[in-house]
Design an enzyme around this catalytic site. Structure first.
Site, short mmCIF file in Angstrom:
data_model
loop_
_atom_site.label_atom_id
_atom_site.label_comp_id
_atom_site.label_asym_id
_atom_site.label_seq_id
_atom_site.Cartn_x
_atom_site.Cartn_y
_atom_site.Cartn_z
CB SER A 47 -13.85 1.71 -1.47
OG SER A 47 -13.45 0.60 -0.52
CD GLN A 48 -17.31 -4.10 -4.32
OE1 GLN A 48 -17.23 -5.34 -3.90
NE2 GLN A 48 -18.34 -3.65 -4.40
CG ASP B 118 -7.62 3.81 3.45
OD1 ASP B 118 -8.26 2.78 4.29
OD2 ASP B 118 -8.03 3.80 2.40
CG HIS C 221 -11.64 3.07 3.19
ND1 HIS C 221 -10.74 2.93 2.09
CD2 HIS C 221 -12.86 2.53 2.43
CE1 HIS C 221 -11.26 2.26 1.13
NE2 HIS C 221 -12.41 1.97 1.39
#
Length: 336
Positions: A187-188, A273, A302
């Site tokens: 993710s990030q 997602d 996600h």
């Protein structure tokens, strides 16, 4: 959420036009040069995590602006020679947590370095690194619009610089083999990984899991979920700043880093997602200049592949770290 983005057959060919400022490379060269003016001053303090088979160090080092960034270094207990190492970055809102959160890769016999994310660490896992710099503009709650009117002030300029310096901090330790470092995150953390894979020479690979921070404009156009929704919310109020905002974001777009990254990369994507839409992930994957593979999780959101993806990473990582093993290399086979 059912399938909502492009069909997989189209995603595999999806290579959107990139929006890139002409001074992109100069911007990042200048940014990293400014950071390099501060001594790295990496400090490794032994930490009692309650383990018998893993040694842990509580780490701090100088990131962007010389600000102290926290981290963990985990190595197999009793290690005496430099080890292949995974440098890990964290998902949105999370912090470095505790050493027992990071045992998967060190269980293979390699070292693991975890970077805390400045200003975060109050969502999911605790963190220990403040962000002493703000930005001159009002912002939507969260981090996506902090300083977004000026690339020099934008929040992720500091984070990406911290992340490059995290690799430098890791390789400064005598138990880390600087020639065998893989960066990783989801993710990030995946977006940070993509940036570091382009900005930090000498890496062996990158594991980029359901990456955030890529394809900003498309993401805001097809989903209204957070964190991309922070940008949409900001622009719904500051209606006259759209081009300025996306101009800033182009300096931080994963696609613009992907095209500059030649390291082997393992990506993952989840086709349902709603946080990091599949087309934004494939946009970066298809632009990635180096050898690449992608694992597709059709029925996941996600969370992606979770433990299944970790298994894929462990197998892929083994092959990367074994590439230089063999007669004449001076390196034995470390993977048991």
């Amino acid at each position: 959420m059912p399938l909502f983005d492009l069909p997989l057959s189209e995603l595999r060919e999806y290579r959107p036009e990139r929006s890139e400022q002409p001074d992109f490379d100069d911007f990042w060269s200048r940014t990293l040069a400014e950071a390099a003016a501060f001594p790295l001053d990496a400090r490794f303090t032994p930490y009692d995590a309650g383990f018998g088979l893993v040694d842990v160090y509580d780490v701090t080092y100088a990131g962007w602006g010389g600000h102290r960034i926290a981290g963990w270094l985990l190595v197999p207990a009793g290690a005496s020679e430099p080890l292949p190492t995974v440098v890990q970055y964290i998902g949105y809102g999370g912090g470095r947590g505790f050493p027992h959160d990071w045992l998967a890769f060190v269980a293979t016999g390699c070292a693991t370095f975890v970077m805390d994310t400045r200003g975060q660490g109050s969502a999911g896992t605790p963190g220990d690194t403040p962000d002493p710099v703000g930005g001159d503009n009002p912002q939507s709650p969260g981090f996506m619009t902090r300083g977004v009117l000026d690339p020099d002030q934008y929040y992720y300029r500091r984070v990406f610089t911290d992340a490059v310096r995290a690799v430098d901090a890791a390789v400064s330790h005598p138990l880390v083999d600087g020639d065998r470092v893989v960066v990783a995150g989801g993710s990030q953390g995946g977006g940070i990984t993509q940036a570091v894979a382009a900005l930090r020479p000498g890496l062996m690979g990158a594991m980029i899991d359901v990456p955030f921070l890529t394809g900003f404009r498309r993401a805001t156009e097809i989903v209204d979920t957070l964190p991309y929704g922070e940008i949409s919310t900001y622009l719904s109020i500051h209606r006259d700043q759209e081009e300025q905002v996306f101009g800033t974001l182009s300096y931080f777009d994963g696609m613009n880093f992907a095209v500059r990254s030649e390291v082997p990369a393992l990506y993952s994507v989840a086709l349902m997602d709603p946080i990091c839409p599949p087309s934004t992930v494939f946009g970066s994957f298809n632009h990635h200049a180096g050898p690449k593979e992608i694992r597709v999780w059709t029925y996941n959101k996600h969370e992606g592949g979770q433990t299944f993806q970790i298994r894929e990473q462990l197998l892929w990582l083994r092959e990367q770290f074994k590439r230089d093993d063999g007669p004449g290399t001076g390196r034995g086979t470390w993977w048991r």
